[in-house]
Design an enzyme around this catalytic site. Structure first.
Site, mmCIF file in Angstrom:
data_model
loop_
_atom_site.group_PDB
_atom_site.id
_atom_site.type_symbol
_atom_site.label_atom_id
_atom_site.label_comp_id
_atom_site.label_asym_id
_atom_site.label_seq_id
_atom_site.Cartn_x
_atom_site.Cartn_y
_atom_site.Cartn_z
ATOM 1 N N ASP A 45 -7.034 14.658 23.573
ATOM 2 C CA ASP A 45 -5.843 14.295 24.356
ATOM 3 C C ASP A 45 -4.554 14.655 23.632
ATOM 4 O O ASP A 45 -3.505 14.133 23.950
ATOM 5 C CB ASP A 45 -5.864 12.801 24.688
ATOM 6 C CG ASP A 45 -5.906 11.932 23.448
ATOM 7 O OD1 ASP A 45 -6.112 12.452 22.341
ATOM 8 O OD2 ASP A 45 -5.707 10.710 23.588
ATOM 9 N N LYS A 88 -3.906 2.064 13.503
ATOM 10 C CA LYS A 88 -3.099 1.093 14.262
ATOM 11 C C LYS A 88 -2.514 0.016 13.346
ATOM 12 O O LYS A 88 -2.845 -1.181 13.450
ATOM 13 C CB LYS A 88 -3.953 0.438 15.367
ATOM 14 C CG LYS A 88 -4.727 1.407 16.272
ATOM 15 C CD LYS A 88 -3.854 2.132 17.263
ATOM 16 C CE LYS A 88 -4.612 2.978 18.266
ATOM 17 N NZ LYS A 88 -5.392 4.116 17.821
ATOM 18 N N ASP A 112 0.493 13.038 22.262
ATOM 19 C CA ASP A 112 -0.794 12.487 22.715
ATOM 20 C C ASP A 112 -0.529 12.020 24.139
ATOM 21 O O ASP A 112 0.357 11.203 24.373
ATOM 22 C CB ASP A 112 -1.144 11.308 21.781
ATOM 23 C CG ASP A 112 -2.308 10.471 22.274
ATOM 24 O OD1 ASP A 112 -2.484 10.329 23.497
ATOM 25 O OD2 ASP A 112 -3.044 9.931 21.430
HETATM 26 N N1 GDD Z 1 -17.157 11.808 22.780
HETATM 27 C C1 GDD Z 1 -16.436 10.730 22.535
HETATM 28 N N2 GDD Z 1 -17.063 9.536 22.374
HETATM 29 N N3 GDD Z 1 -15.092 10.834 22.470
HETATM 30 C C2 GDD Z 1 -14.376 9.717 22.225
HETATM 31 C C3 GDD Z 1 -14.960 8.455 22.055
HETATM 32 C C4 GDD Z 1 -16.392 8.365 22.132
HETATM 33 O O1 GDD Z 1 -16.996 7.310 21.997
HETATM 34 N N4 GDD Z 1 -13.984 7.549 21.829
HETATM 35 C C5 GDD Z 1 -12.815 8.219 21.870
HETATM 36 N N5 GDD Z 1 -13.053 9.530 22.112
HETATM 37 C C6 GDD Z 1 -12.056 10.608 22.206
HETATM 38 C C7 GDD Z 1 -10.991 10.333 23.259
HETATM 39 O O2 GDD Z 1 -11.378 10.939 24.488
HETATM 40 C C8 GDD Z 1 -9.765 11.029 22.658
HETATM 41 O O3 GDD Z 1 -9.723 12.393 23.012
HETATM 42 C C9 GDD Z 1 -9.995 10.923 21.173
HETATM 43 O O4 GDD Z 1 -11.383 10.644 20.972
HETATM 44 C C10 GDD Z 1 -9.161 9.822 20.496
HETATM 45 O O5 GDD Z 1 -9.332 8.610 21.198
HETATM 46 P P1 GDD Z 1 -8.089 7.778 21.743
HETATM 47 O O6 GDD Z 1 -8.628 6.604 22.456
HETATM 48 O O7 GDD Z 1 -7.149 8.668 22.469
HETATM 49 O O8 GDD Z 1 -7.458 7.262 20.379
HETATM 50 P P2 GDD Z 1 -5.937 6.938 20.038
HETATM 51 O O9 GDD Z 1 -5.009 7.880 20.710
HETATM 52 O O10 GDD Z 1 -5.697 5.482 20.233
HETATM 53 O O11 GDD Z 1 -5.901 7.206 18.439
HETATM 54 C C11 GDD Z 1 -6.420 8.392 17.897
HETATM 55 O O12 GDD Z 1 -5.517 9.483 18.079
HETATM 56 C C12 GDD Z 1 -4.253 9.343 17.394
HETATM 57 C C13 GDD Z 1 -3.470 10.626 17.649
HETATM 58 O O13 GDD Z 1 -3.218 10.761 18.989
HETATM 59 C C14 GDD Z 1 -6.691 8.178 16.396
HETATM 60 O O14 GDD Z 1 -7.375 9.318 15.931
HETATM 61 C C15 GDD Z 1 -5.391 7.968 15.630
HETATM 62 O O15 GDD Z 1 -5.651 7.884 14.252
HETATM 63 C C16 GDD Z 1 -4.448 9.146 15.881
HETATM 64 O O16 GDD Z 1 -3.196 8.942 15.225
HETATM 65 MG MG MG Z 2 -5.177 9.324 22.152
#
Ligand code: GDD
Ligand code: MG
Length: 362
Positions: free
Chosen positions: A107, A158, A218
């Site tokens: 994303d 977080k 993001d």
């Molecule tokens: N296949 C798979 N399986 N993908 C997953 C799963 C899972 O169980 N859980 C999450 N994802 C994918 C989501 O689709 C997304 O593309 C990505 O992993 C990160 O998940 P998010 O839910 O979007 O996390 P976030 O935005 O709160 O935090 C993450 O991204 C930030 C940057 O945008 C973390 O990596 C943070 O450390 C980072 O700063």
């Molecule tokens: Mg994200």
């Protein structure tokens, strides 16, 4: 270099848009979000990609197939139940040969130079290299502290407001060495951010941060999803081609009444009808097969396909997903409408409302 893209999340914060549409397929300037990510990877020589899927897998597989249209090799691994970011990497990495590989959160949109990142990774003999980007509010992300020589000393997912020591965060792009896969347990929910990186740091492994000053976002919330559309449309992302922020781009077979006023930047898809005395103010994106009926006013919005904005409606700073019908005289501001929502005649929706798919309101 081969790549794994994590696209199995639930897209919770982007609901109601993501009830029916996976986050990676939400339209950005009328094309699926992930298409931009894949094309960018290809530019940097990553043309073999595994998509790690869980939630809403089949529309993604149908959209990209084997990657032929993008001249890439795309394969898919579907988790039975969501394995978390680390578990998903372990599960997908099965047939990666012994080289360094790229992992992306599915994303994030960026113009990062992955070619340079690989060079940096090799120069530093790093086990894991994490792309770094500055943000205003690190509490929503993974905070990263480094030494002056960019060695990572702390990874805090977080953080609470009082724990914020820097504005630099994990941008969700990593280059990893294949032996790290041995640390991640099989078929178990496991987090890269909360488990793999902190445990590597504890063990003294070489984890480096690759700083980048390029564009990064993001698309996890409706505000950021709209912002990406508008930034691209306004020419704020240099490498993505839109240079002139007052362009009006009209798709094939769309008809615009001569009395309608369009103030760019506006992107109108194919087969749309824009009626008499309509005003559309940019930045606004409208998908194909939409009808904007006479005297309607649309501003600063993202509208998907097959949407009708009825006569005299006001639709301002909103998002409307596929096939919504806004009947004549509605007033809608800062709302997010899921697929197939109907707003009845003359209804004034409270500002900031999110409407679940297939609801009728009014
Ligand atoms: N296949 C798979 N399986 N993908 C997953 C799963 C899972 O169980 N859980 C999450 N994802 C994918 C989501 O689709 C997304 O593309 C990505 O992993 C990160 O998940 P998010 O839910 O979007 O996390 P976030 O935005 O709160 O935090 C993450 O991204 C930030 C940057 O945008 C973390 O990596 C943070 O450390 C980072 O700063
Ligand atoms: Mg994200």
């Amino acid at each position: 270099m081969k790549g794994i893209i994590l696209v199995g999340g639930m897209g919770t914060r982007l609901r109601p848009l993501t009830w029916d549409t996976p986050k990676s397929l939400v339209p950005v300037l009328n094309k699926p979000f992930l298409e931009y990510v894949l094309r960018h990877l290809k530019k940097h020589g990553v043309d073999e990609v595994i998509l790690a899927l869980s939630n809403l897998a089949s529309p993604i597989q149908e959209c990209f197939g084997d990657g032929h249209d993008l001249e890439m090799k795309i394969s898919y691994v579907v988790e039975k139940s969501a394995l978390g970011t680390g578990g998903a990497i372990k599960n997908a990495a099965g047939d990666l040969s012994g080289d360094s590989f790229l992992v992306l959160n599915g994303d994030i949109f960026s113009d990062f130079d992955y070619t340079d990142m690989l060079k940096f990774h090799r120069q530093h003999r790093s086990s894991a290299t994490i792309a770094l980007t500055p943000v205003d509010d690190p509490t929503l992300y993974g905070l990263i502290e480094t030494t002056d020589s960019l060695r990572v000393t702390r990874f805090l997912e977080k953080p609470k407001a009082q724990e914020v020591t820097t504005n630099l965060i994990n941008a969700g792009a990593y280059i990893l060495e294949p032996d790290l896969l041995d640390i991640i347990p099989s078929e178990t929910e496991y987090s890269v951010e909360r488990q793999l990186f902190p445990s590597m740091l504890k063990a003294g492994s070489s984890v480096y941060a690759f700083p980048s000053s390029g564009y990064w976002i993001d698309i996890g919330s409706p505000e950021k999803y709209s912002r990406l559309n508008f930034d691209l449309l306004c020419g704020n992302v240099a490498s993505y081609g839109f240079q002139n922020n007052c362009d009006i781009i009209v798709g094939y077979n769309s008809q615009i009444h001569p009395t309608a006023r369009l103030e760019g930047p506006v992107l109108l898809g194919e087969n749309c009808v824009v009626g008499s005395n309509v005003t559309i103010k940019g930045p606004t994106v409208i998908g194909s097969r939409c009808r904007i009926e006479e005297e309607a006013f649309v501003s600063t919005s993202v509208i998907w396909q097959g949407v009708t904005v009825g006569r005299g409606c006001r639709f301002v700073s909103g998002i409307a997903a596929d096939d919504c019908a806004l009947q004549q005289g509605c007033e809608i501001e800062q709302a997010v409408l899921g697929n197939n929502v109907t707003i009845l005649k003359n209804y004034k929706l409270a500002s900031g409302t999110k409407v679940e798919p297939r609801q009728t309101i009014g």
